[in-house]
Write an enzyme that holds these catalytic residues in place. Sequence first.
Site, PDB file in Angstrom:
ATOM      1  N   ASN A  14       0.830  -1.217   0.000  1.00 48.34           N
ATOM      2  CA  ASN A  14       0.000   0.000   0.000  1.00 48.34           C
ATOM      3  C   ASN A  14       0.860   1.261   0.000  1.00 48.34           C
ATOM      4  O   ASN A  14       0.521   2.251  -0.646  1.00 48.34           O
ATOM      5  CB  ASN A  14      -0.970  -0.011   1.178  1.00 48.34           C
ATOM      6  CG  ASN A  14      -2.190  -0.852   0.891  1.00 48.34           C
ATOM      7  OD1 ASN A  14      -3.026  -0.486   0.068  1.00 48.34           O
ATOM      8  ND2 ASN A  14      -2.279  -2.016   1.520  1.00 48.34           N
ATOM      9  N   ASN A 108      -6.995   5.030   7.481  1.00 51.35           N
ATOM     10  CA  ASN A 108      -6.535   3.643   7.505  1.00 51.35           C
ATOM     11  C   ASN A 108      -7.150   2.894   6.324  1.00 51.35           C
ATOM     12  O   ASN A 108      -8.270   3.192   5.917  1.00 51.35           O
ATOM     13  CB  ASN A 108      -6.997   2.983   8.824  1.00 51.35           C
ATOM     14  CG  ASN A 108      -6.633   1.508   8.904  1.00 51.35           C
ATOM     15  OD1 ASN A 108      -5.483   1.126   8.671  1.00 51.35           O
ATOM     16  ND2 ASN A 108      -7.607   0.667   9.236  1.00 51.35           N
ATOM     17  N   HIS A 110      -8.429  -0.846   5.267  1.00 53.72           N
ATOM     18  CA  HIS A 110      -8.787  -2.135   5.871  1.00 53.72           C
ATOM     19  C   HIS A 110      -9.239  -3.086   4.756  1.00 53.72           C
ATOM     20  O   HIS A 110     -10.015  -2.682   3.883  1.00 53.72           O
ATOM     21  CB  HIS A 110      -9.904  -1.946   6.912  1.00 53.72           C
ATOM     22  CG  HIS A 110     -10.252  -3.223   7.592  1.00 53.72           C
ATOM     23  ND1 HIS A 110      -9.468  -3.777   8.590  1.00 53.72           N
ATOM     24  CD2 HIS A 110     -11.266  -4.103   7.382  1.00 53.72           C
ATOM     25  CE1 HIS A 110      -9.999  -4.917   8.978  1.00 53.72           C
ATOM     26  NE2 HIS A 110     -11.086  -5.136   8.261  1.00 53.72           N
ATOM     27  N   LYS A 178      -4.815  -5.702  -5.020  1.00 50.26           N
ATOM     28  CA  LYS A 178      -4.621  -5.206  -6.387  1.00 50.26           C
ATOM     29  C   LYS A 178      -5.867  -4.478  -6.910  1.00 50.26           C
ATOM     30  O   LYS A 178      -5.760  -3.405  -7.501  1.00 50.26           O
ATOM     31  CB  LYS A 178      -4.294  -6.406  -7.282  1.00 50.26           C
ATOM     32  CG  LYS A 178      -3.923  -6.075  -8.695  1.00 50.26           C
ATOM     33  CD  LYS A 178      -3.286  -7.298  -9.366  1.00 50.26           C
ATOM     34  CE  LYS A 178      -2.870  -7.009 -10.779  1.00 50.26           C
ATOM     35  NZ  LYS A 178      -3.951  -7.210 -11.752  1.00 50.26           N
ATOM     36  N   GLU A 181      -7.582  -2.096  -2.618  1.00 51.91           N
ATOM     37  CA  GLU A 181      -6.767  -1.255  -1.718  1.00 51.91           C
ATOM     38  C   GLU A 181      -5.858  -0.300  -2.484  1.00 51.91           C
ATOM     39  O   GLU A 181      -5.785   0.888  -2.184  1.00 51.91           O
ATOM     40  CB  GLU A 181      -5.895  -2.144  -0.812  1.00 51.91           C
ATOM     41  CG  GLU A 181      -6.689  -3.012   0.125  1.00 51.91           C
ATOM     42  CD  GLU A 181      -5.801  -3.795   1.077  1.00 51.91           C
ATOM     43  OE1 GLU A 181      -4.914  -3.194   1.697  1.00 51.91           O
ATOM     44  OE2 GLU A 181      -6.004  -5.006   1.202  1.00 51.91           O
TER      45      GLU A 181
HETATM   46  C1  GAR Z   1      -3.210  -4.850   3.785  1.00 51.80           C
HETATM   47  O1  GAR Z   1      -4.087  -5.805   3.258  1.00 51.80           O
HETATM   48  C2  GAR Z   1      -3.945  -3.912   4.726  1.00 51.80           C
HETATM   49  O2  GAR Z   1      -5.225  -3.586   4.306  1.00 51.80           O
HETATM   50  C3  GAR Z   1      -3.985  -4.755   5.971  1.00 51.80           C
HETATM   51  O3  GAR Z   1      -2.722  -5.374   6.027  1.00 51.80           O
HETATM   52  C4  GAR Z   1      -2.187  -5.512   4.717  1.00 51.80           C
HETATM   53  C5  GAR Z   1      -0.833  -4.834   4.658  1.00 51.80           C
HETATM   54  O4  GAR Z   1      -0.220  -5.027   3.413  1.00 51.80           O
HETATM   55  N1  GAR Z   1      -4.258  -3.940   7.124  1.00 51.80           N
HETATM   56  C6  GAR Z   1      -4.995  -4.359   8.144  1.00 51.80           C
HETATM   57  O5  GAR Z   1      -5.454  -5.478   8.233  1.00 51.80           O
HETATM   58  C7  GAR Z   1      -5.199  -3.341   9.254  1.00 51.80           C
HETATM   59  N2  GAR Z   1      -6.349  -3.688  10.036  1.00 51.80           N
HETATM   60  P1  GAR Z   1       0.955  -4.087   2.887  1.00 51.80           P
HETATM   61  O6  GAR Z   1       1.999  -3.994   3.987  1.00 51.80           O
HETATM   62  O7  GAR Z   1       1.474  -4.821   1.679  1.00 51.80           O
HETATM   63  O8  GAR Z   1       0.360  -2.736   2.533  1.00 51.80           O
END
Ligand code: GAR
Length: 197
Positions: A14, A108, A110, A178, A181
């Site tokens: 992200n 945030n 999610h 993909k 998010e």
């Molecule tokens: C992502 O899917 C994000 O939405 C989730 O963790 C992953 C991090 O991926 N976040 C949560 O679950 C927070 N509650 P990334 O480090 O590759 O962005």
Amino acid sequence: MKKIGVLVSGGGTNLQAILDAQNSGIIKSGKVSVVISSSAKAYALERAAKAGIPGVCVSRKDCVSKEEFEERISGALSEYEVDIIVLAGFMHILSSDFIAKYKNRMINVHPSLIPSFCGDGFYGLKVHEAALAKGVKVTGATVHFVNEITDGGKIIMQKAVCVKEDDTPEILQKRVMKEAEHIILPQAVELLCADKI
Ligand code: GAR
């Protein structure tokens, strides 16, 4: 131009989506000025380094208390004069004192369609495991403001993603990242930086 601080704990896809959106002009009203990671091993820190952005590690393990953890994060955010905070795969629940300081300035991402599969205990792969266990046919991602209720702040954007027959949590996680998010997070960051929300 708003200064953005991105808080991460892991892979940082992200974060990468935000950096790519900065380069392509999707984000034009703000610029990432610091990446703060709760883990020294997070690949997100390498992504920051590759983009020439300062990376700061504040490991929870190295702090005697949650207060110290948050004070050190706040310190880094002030040092880089951050206006807006993005939690991009940040795997810690922040205190209400910390959240109050950044009211309406912290968002945030999610990996589900809130209010499904969210709140304490729902993070990372666990969210997709729960979605598959329930048998939902549609899931997705949500970008929301952070308030004192875990995943309970005002929703800014959501995008739906189809669940397929043979999905594993890992496959579903990748598709949600993909198709949802990585698209809505940069768009929401731009809206916030441009004072449009
Ligand atoms: C992502 O899917 C994000 O939405 C989730 O963790 C992953 C991090 O991926 N976040 C949560 O679950 C927070 N509650 P990334 O480090 O590759 O962005």
